[in-house]
Design a protein around this motif. Sequence first.
Motif, PDB file in Angstrom:
ATOM      1  N   GLY A   1      21.682 -39.087  98.220  1.00  0.00           N
ATOM      2  CA  GLY A   1      20.375 -39.742  97.579  1.00  0.00           C
ATOM      3  C   GLY A   1      19.677 -39.487  96.967  1.00  0.00           C
ATOM      4  O   GLY A   1      19.343 -40.764  95.804  1.00  0.00           O
ATOM      5  N   LYS A   2      19.390 -38.135  95.904  1.00  0.00           N
ATOM      6  CA  LYS A   2      18.847 -38.443  94.908  1.00  0.00           C
ATOM      7  C   LYS A   2      19.332 -37.293  93.585  1.00  0.00           C
ATOM      8  O   LYS A   2      19.243 -37.253  92.441  1.00  0.00           O
ATOM      9  CB  LYS A   2      17.609 -37.583  95.318  1.00  0.00           C
TER      10      LYS A   2
ATOM     11  N   PHE B   1      21.666 -43.841 101.983  1.00  0.00           N
ATOM     12  CA  PHE B   1      21.676 -43.164 100.878  1.00  0.00           C
ATOM     13  C   PHE B   1      19.281 -43.259 101.467  1.00  0.00           C
ATOM     14  O   PHE B   1      19.535 -42.496 100.691  1.00  0.00           O
ATOM     15  CB  PHE B   1      21.272 -45.282 100.192  1.00  0.00           C
ATOM     16  N   SER B   2      18.972 -43.958 102.320  1.00  0.00           N
ATOM     17  CA  SER B   2      17.751 -43.939 102.849  1.00  0.00           C
ATOM     18  C   SER B   2      17.564 -42.426 103.148  1.00  0.00           C
ATOM     19  O   SER B   2      16.578 -42.222 102.796  1.00  0.00           O
ATOM     20  CB  SER B   2      17.080 -44.892 103.760  1.00  0.00           C
TER      21      SER B   2
ATOM     22  N   GLY C   1      19.233 -39.517 103.054  1.00  0.00           N
ATOM     23  CA  GLY C   1      19.429 -39.145 101.485  1.00  0.00           C
ATOM     24  C   GLY C   1      18.503 -38.955 100.516  1.00  0.00           C
ATOM     25  O   GLY C   1      18.239 -37.998 100.622  1.00  0.00           O
ATOM     26  N   ARG C   2      17.447 -39.993 100.326  1.00  0.00           N
ATOM     27  CA  ARG C   2      16.437 -40.096  99.838  1.00  0.00           C
ATOM     28  C   ARG C   2      15.590 -39.281 100.115  1.00  0.00           C
ATOM     29  O   ARG C   2      14.519 -38.855 100.033  1.00  0.00           O
ATOM     30  CB  ARG C   2      16.457 -41.296  98.942  1.00  0.00           C
TER      31      ARG C   2
END
Length: 342
Positions: free
Chosen positions: A180-181, A252-253, A255-256
């Motif tokens: 994510g980041k 991904f959401s 993870g972010r």
Amino acid sequence: MIKEAETLRKESFYRKYIRPIITHKVFSLVIILLALVVLFSIWSAAQGKQFFKASTLRNTLNSIVLTSFLTIGAGMLLIAGDMDLSQAAVGAFGGIVLAASIVYWKLPWFVGIIICLLLCGVLGAINAIMVTRYRFPSFIATLAMMSMAKGLMYIFSTIGKGSDVASNIAVNNPYLNFIGKGTIGPVPFGIIVMLVFFLVYGILLTKTKIGLKIMLMGGNKAAANLAGINSKKILFALFVNASVLAGVAGIFSTGRLGQGSLLALQTNQFSGLTAAILGGISFGGGSGGMGGAFVGLLILNTFQIGMGVVGVNPYWVNVFSGVILLIALATDFISRRRLRSV
């Protein structure tokens, strides 16, 4: 004679290399994007602010990562002549499943990702069955799936928690944090994955037989069936593909945000469709590509970021974004009418 030969050579070069570029739909989209950058640069400078900085491109690209996966899935379906309105809800459900797998069920992160994508694919398959077998209009089928996915999301957020109260699931996993980041050098990992997906799907659409079949399906399904193309099989795969890509956005959401959120991707509900249509993918199917969809995403997010920098009320930003979609739809409708009248 020498001058005439030189003139012919220049005209040939123009027709062969220059004209195809400037007449391509993506070229006009790039011009619009550049015009937006210039507009907001001047507007922000007049307010003593700075819009275009060294980090602007990176931030803009990073802001479209989640929406990009929805755009690719929506775009492929639109080109084939169908749509999916459930992507954002399915993606949020996938994010909840991933977080629950790690936190409640104590599974390894990669197993959680596999379960997330598999379950999202199952929801996509249900969409496909409703549309291809039972002939539900895709608008109705995927709208029902949107509601179903939201309900499942709330149910999965309570499984293993010992409570019936739905809530976000906080997850702190180094691998998910990197997804994510994390960055590879100065470039965020999400941007690299996004660009690879756009490249792969762009090649699939323009350089393979399956891409040609998808284009033919969107242009004329009856003619595609007469040509021996199994439209139902391809459409089934595209619905599953759209939901799996929504699951990637959910990963991904999670993870972010560091959590499986019940409100994840809520603001991206129609962003994928909007960007695809804005990028030149016809709402009626049969035309468009991933390059245009990518530039359409950049235009949409540059507009939203620019409006925020110059201090426009965010409610008005939503209004103007809707106006942009209406303009894109109207342009597509007019162009399709012209083609039919020719």
